[in-house]
Scaffold this active site. Structure first.
Site, short mmCIF file in Angstrom:
data_model
loop_
_atom_site.label_atom_id
_atom_site.label_comp_id
_atom_site.label_asym_id
_atom_site.label_seq_id
_atom_site.Cartn_x
_atom_site.Cartn_y
_atom_site.Cartn_z
N ASP A 138 21.84 -21.93 -35.85
CA ASP A 138 22.01 -23.08 -36.75
C ASP A 138 22.39 -22.59 -38.15
O ASP A 138 22.75 -23.40 -39.01
CB ASP A 138 20.69 -23.86 -36.83
CG ASP A 138 20.85 -25.31 -36.43
OD1 ASP A 138 21.99 -25.73 -36.16
OD2 ASP A 138 19.82 -26.02 -36.39
N LYS A 170 23.35 -31.12 -26.69
CA LYS A 170 23.51 -29.67 -26.91
C LYS A 170 23.32 -28.92 -25.60
O LYS A 170 24.08 -28.02 -25.26
CB LYS A 170 22.50 -29.18 -27.96
CG LYS A 170 22.83 -29.67 -29.37
CD LYS A 170 21.71 -29.40 -30.37
CE LYS A 170 22.05 -30.05 -31.71
NZ LYS A 170 20.98 -30.04 -32.69
N GLN A 184 14.99 -27.92 -33.34
CA GLN A 184 15.52 -29.24 -33.67
C GLN A 184 14.74 -29.85 -34.84
O GLN A 184 13.51 -29.97 -34.78
CB GLN A 184 15.45 -30.17 -32.44
CG GLN A 184 16.05 -31.54 -32.66
CD GLN A 184 17.56 -31.51 -32.91
OE1 GLN A 184 18.30 -30.73 -32.32
NE2 GLN A 184 18.04 -32.35 -33.81
#
Ligand code: NAP
Length: 287
Positions: A121, A54, A98
């Site tokens: 997200d 990422k 994460q």
């Protein structure tokens, strides 16, 4: 194989290049380059690989990499304080916590500290609610990536029968909502569904996100259907998905491979979300 192969690697490359161009335009127009704060807790090897990818692709697209790493034994209050700091920092356009976080931490409570406008997200309750109500917001990256693949393939969704296998907050539920927003007639199948194959055979568009290798075989696919395999499993024969690829490719009209299907789209959509977040925060038109 008779099905058309949907090349997620190529589509993702195109999305990332488009994001990179639009970042350059934003900066040229006097805006600030978007900043992505990935937050990694502990040193789980798989999570480290995901976060590294990422960060690399974020930098390649011209965005600022504002990564933060916390030790695995960090306490809830310290993580919460970091998320609050990132939420208040104007250089941070997007925050990605994460997952999974270590078991002693409350992931729900931590996600709840991320402001909706920085939730790249798309996993906060606020953004899930906006999606459920059909209102604009940041969408979860994997289902958004599936929609981008379907759009690129010009798969007709209005009025189509769509079946989503799986109802997780991460994939299945938002996937079904996005297909509904595109005017598909949506069925959600899950572990209690009776006769999964019969339900799946209704689908013009079948999205499988069950987390069970090879769950969907050729008997579950309507001839000519578009089949999207979200599953990822590391096996001795390499990566494979939730769909029996070789058999299904003889029946379907189009199918995503694993690897090289949905996987690369997830990070591409994360970058697109980060750019969208930055343009909104900077009061500029987003598309
Ligand atoms: P999850 O949270 O474990 O959810 C799995 C869903 O599948 C659940 O809703 C479950 O039903 C349903 N299910 C389980 N067994 C079933 C069966 N026999 N028949 C029908 N439905 C069944 O998994 P997830 O996070 O959604 O992820 C699913 C898969 O996608 C995993 O392989 C994951 O690694 C992969 N994934 C890939 C990406 C990517 O970037 N490509 C991103 C995220 C996830 P119940 O609700 O009834 O338990």
């Amino acid at each position: 194989m008779t099905a058309r192969l949907i090349d997620g690697t190529a589509v993702a490359r195109g999305v990332r290049a488009d994001v990179g161009r639009r970042v350059a335009e934003l900066v040229a127009a006097g805006g600030t380059a978007p900043g992505l704060a990935t937050v990694l807790i502990g040193d789980d090897p798989a999570s480290e690989v995901y976060v590294r990818n990422k960060r690399r692709l974020c930098t390649e697209a011209g965005m600022a990499d504002l990564h933060r790493h916390l030790p695995g034994d960090v306490d809830q209050a310290t993580v919460a304080a970091l998320l609050d700091e990132l939420a208040a920092d104007p250089a941070v356009s997007g925050i990605l916590l994460q997952l999974p976080v270590p078991a002693h931490l409350d992931a729900e409570a931590l996600l709840g500290r991320i402001p909706a406008e920085k939730d790249v997200d798309g996993l906060t309750t606020a953004n899930a609610g906006l999606l459920a109500q059909g209102r604009p917001g940041l969408r979860p990256c994997t289902p958004a990536g599936v929609m981008a693949l379907l759009a690129e393939q010009e798969v007709a969704l209005s009025g189509a029968e769509a079946v989503v296998v799986g109802r997780s907050v991460l994939v299945g539920r938002p996937m079904a909502q996005l297909l509904l927003a595109a005017d598909a007639t949506v069925t959600i199948a899950h572990s209690r569904t009776r006769d999964l194959a019969a339900v799946c055979r209704r689908a013009d568009v079948l999205v499988v996100a069950a987390g069970i290798p090879g769950l969907v075989g050729a008997d579950a696919v309507k001839p000519g259907a578009t089949v999207v395999d979200v599953g990822i499993h590391r096996t001795e024969q390499g990566l494979r998905g939730d769909v029996e690829f070789a058999a299904v490719a003889e029946v379907a009209g189009a199918v995503t491979p694993v690897p090289g299907g949905v996987g690369p789209m997830t990070i591409a959509m994360l970058l697109a979300n980060t750019l969208t977040a930055a343009t909104v925060q900077q009061g500029r038109p987003s598309r």
